[in-house]
Every structure is written in C-alpha cells, then in structure tokens.
Design an enzyme around this catalytic site. Sequence first.
Site, PDB file in Angstrom:
ATOM      1  CE  LYS A 278      29.697  31.527  50.483  1.00  0.00           C
ATOM      2  NZ  LYS A 278      29.425  32.941  50.780  1.00  0.00           N
TER       3      LYS A 278
ATOM      4  CE  LYS B 107      43.299  31.662  46.593  1.00  0.00           C
ATOM      5  NZ  LYS B 107      44.520  31.812  45.869  1.00  0.00           N
TER       6      LYS B 107
ATOM      7  CE  LYS C 211      32.009  29.585  41.647  1.00  0.00           C
ATOM      8  NZ  LYS C 211      31.603  30.810  42.202  1.00  0.00           N
TER       9      LYS C 211
HETATM   10  P1  AMP Z   1      34.664  36.138  44.093  1.00  0.00           P
HETATM   11  O1  AMP Z   1      36.114  35.903  43.849  1.00  0.00           O
HETATM   12  O2  AMP Z   1      33.887  34.898  44.356  1.00  0.00           O
HETATM   13  O3  AMP Z   1      34.397  37.285  45.054  1.00  0.00           O
HETATM   14  O4  AMP Z   1      34.062  36.628  42.691  1.00  0.00           O
HETATM   15  C1  AMP Z   1      34.311  37.908  42.177  1.00  0.00           C
HETATM   16  C2  AMP Z   1      33.642  38.096  40.832  1.00  0.00           C
HETATM   17  O5  AMP Z   1      34.163  37.163  39.882  1.00  0.00           O
HETATM   18  C3  AMP Z   1      32.122  37.849  40.857  1.00  0.00           C
HETATM   19  O6  AMP Z   1      31.511  38.753  39.951  1.00  0.00           O
HETATM   20  C4  AMP Z   1      32.004  36.451  40.381  1.00  0.00           C
HETATM   21  O7  AMP Z   1      30.739  36.204  39.799  1.00  0.00           O
HETATM   22  C5  AMP Z   1      33.110  36.388  39.335  1.00  0.00           C
HETATM   23  N1  AMP Z   1      33.589  35.010  39.171  1.00  0.00           N
HETATM   24  C6  AMP Z   1      34.197  34.236  40.105  1.00  0.00           C
HETATM   25  N2  AMP Z   1      34.487  33.003  39.619  1.00  0.00           N
HETATM   26  C7  AMP Z   1      34.043  33.006  38.335  1.00  0.00           C
HETATM   27  C8  AMP Z   1      34.041  32.023  37.284  1.00  0.00           C
HETATM   28  N3  AMP Z   1      34.557  30.824  37.459  1.00  0.00           N
HETATM   29  N4  AMP Z   1      33.502  32.366  36.090  1.00  0.00           N
HETATM   30  C9  AMP Z   1      32.962  33.602  35.906  1.00  0.00           C
HETATM   31  N5  AMP Z   1      32.934  34.566  36.845  1.00  0.00           N
HETATM   32  C10 AMP Z   1      33.457  34.286  38.044  1.00  0.00           C
END
Ligand code: AMP
Length: 331
Positions: free
Chosen positions: A112, A195, A192
């Site tokens: 980041k 967003k 991965k």
């Molecule tokens: P975030 O949207 O980054 O706040 O992620 C929210 C939750 O979703 C967290 O537990 C992340 O680890 C999980 N997460 C986000 N992207 C992925 C992905 N591509 N694969 C698996 N888990 C994800």
Amino acid sequence: MKKRIFSGMQPSGEAHLGNYLGALRRWVEMQDEFDCVWCIVDQHAITAGGDPKEIATNVLDLAISFLAVGLDPEKSIIFVQSDVPEHTELAWLFNAVTPVGDLERMTQFKDKSQRFESIPAGVLNYPILQAADILLYKADGVPVGEDQKQHLELTRDIARKFNTAYGETFPETEPLIAEHVGRIMGLDGKAKMSKSLDNTIPVLADPEAVWTKVRTAVTDPERIRRDDPGRPEVCNVYTLHKFFATDQAREGIEEQCRQGAVGCVDCKRLLSDSIVDAFAPFREKAAELHANPSRVLEILDDGAARASVLAQQTMVEVRERMGLDWRNMIQ
Ligand code: AMP
Ligand code: TRP
C-alpha cells in the site's frame, strides 16, 4: 462457554466472490456454534483515502450484504466500528507495545505504501487498529482469508507483549483460514480477487452485471481455437466452477473442456448462470433491505449497544492495568 469469534470487513464497495467464499460464507456457518461478533470496519477504510460520502453509503451496502447472505442479528452481534469508540482508544494504547519495525515488515503495508508519496501514519498503524478490534472482544478465533495471516500474527505478538508488560489480559487469538478458499483468484487468474485490482465478481449484482464481469475472465492461454483441447487445471473459470457445480456437472465440464467440446465463452456463461442462481435468494433479501434501510439501522444500533457492553468491560481492565484509571488508583 462458547468460543468467541470476531471478524471485520472494510466497507469498500459491493461484497465480491472472494469475500463471500473466503469470509462471509464461513461466518454464516459459524453463527450456530460460536459466540460471534461481526464488524464493518469503517475506520480502517479511511486509510485508503476514500470519498466520505462513498464510505457512508458503502457502510449501509455492506450491512445489507451481511444480512442478505445470512448473518443473523438474533445469533450474532453485527455492528459498525465507529459506533464503538473503544476500538480507537485501545488502538492508541497498543501503540505503547508495538515495535515500528514489526509494522514496517507487513506485506500489505509495503504494497500500500507504494501508492503514496508521503505515507499516512494510518497506513502503517492499520494493523494496530485491527489488533484492537480483535482483542477488545478477547476473541479466540478470527476467520479471514489468507491475506490477513500476517496481521493476525502481529495481533498475537501485541497480545503477548501487552500481557508481559501489564499482566495476563488478552488471549492468543487463532487465525481461522480455510483451505481452498483462503485465496480466491481474480478474473485475471493471476492476482487474488480484490476490489482495488478491479478483477472481482460482485455477488449481489444483477445477472447482466455478473455476466459482464465473468465474460472477461482469463482462461487457459494456450487454448486459442474453440475446439483446441483445454486444460482445466490451469483455468481459473474451472476452479470457480468447483464452488457452484455439483460433482457430476463439474466432471462433465472437465471432460468437455479436455475434449474441446465446450468453448470458453459457453463455459463462462455456465459459471455466470450458476453464480446468479446461487445468489438469487440473497439478491432478493438485499432488495428488501434496500427498500427498508431503517430496519438495517435498527439492527446496527442494537449491535453497537451489545458490542459496547463487551468493549467497556475490557477497557476498564486495560485502563487499570496501564495506570490510566488514576483517580481510583491514588485513593
Ligand atoms: P476486505 O474486502 O479486503 O476487507 O476483505 C474482507 C475479508 O474477505 C477478509 O477476511 C479477507 O481475507 C477476505 N478476502 C478478500 N479477498 C479475498 C480473496 N480473494 N480470497 C479469499 N478471501 C478474501
Ligand atoms: N484488515 C482486514 C481486511 O482488509 C479487515 C479487518 C479489520 C479485520 N479489522 C479486522 C479482519 C479484525 C479481521 C479482524 O480484510
């Protein structure tokens, strides 16, 4: 006593397939067995420098996604981080036991921070607030995707350092990372799903929007003509099929791909339809909640009140241990 589970998600737009498979679907399952606390972490989201109006609507949208996929306020506490000010108070206090070197080592910080010319301190301190979220509720386990593993290790270090300095207060929280779904790949098949990389499949979007995204998915790069034999093992579309198709249907897809009997576009159409079908009941529930936002606000108010009771208990203990309950202590 039931184990306490905590997890958080940033309000950064619609929940996507990675969030659902890596996190939300598992959270829903855990509600029957554990004492669960689910948090929309809006104070984390400000470190990405988002538009304030967008953060506000994203909070409501994420709350609707939580409820639509089956998080249940009768079983769990569902609330917004900024409604419980003890999160930021504890984060400040954890600054006292967190080495800057540990924060600088975080992979997410390194990624980041490249986006900034002058790095905001919040981007560095982000995992301290995350540790505060978790430890405020003395969580035994935190279900997350693989990307959060390092932050959870730091949370354990912070708990350990605090306990050593001020006396046994916090548990050593377990990261609960599921096999196979810890890292769902994005539409590019390389990074991965995230967003910020614009490679996501939104799960509650209307069928046309889901198709618009799925049709751009990268498949086996060596399969050029429709009747070339495909290699499902290197194709992310096939990997995603595994989550939605029955065993029999999946075997059929695999077989047809290998023989060059199903084209990639048709295969993607199949995936898009499966996703749309699987999420149909959730989409309906989300539409109902969008039409009735006051019901959502009621749920979040109630969640914040219940979270506050737990947060305040921990803070009484922490302030006393750190010498900040000084009025009572000098008497
Ligand atoms: P975030 O949207 O980054 O706040 O992620 C929210 C939750 O979703 C967290 O537990 C992340 O680890 C999980 N997460 C986000 N992207 C992925 C992905 N591509 N694969 C698996 N888990 C994800
Ligand atoms: N950092 C997490 C993410 O980006 C979100 C988060 C904040 C979180 N606080 C948390 C996750 C506490 C688990 C527990 O996904």
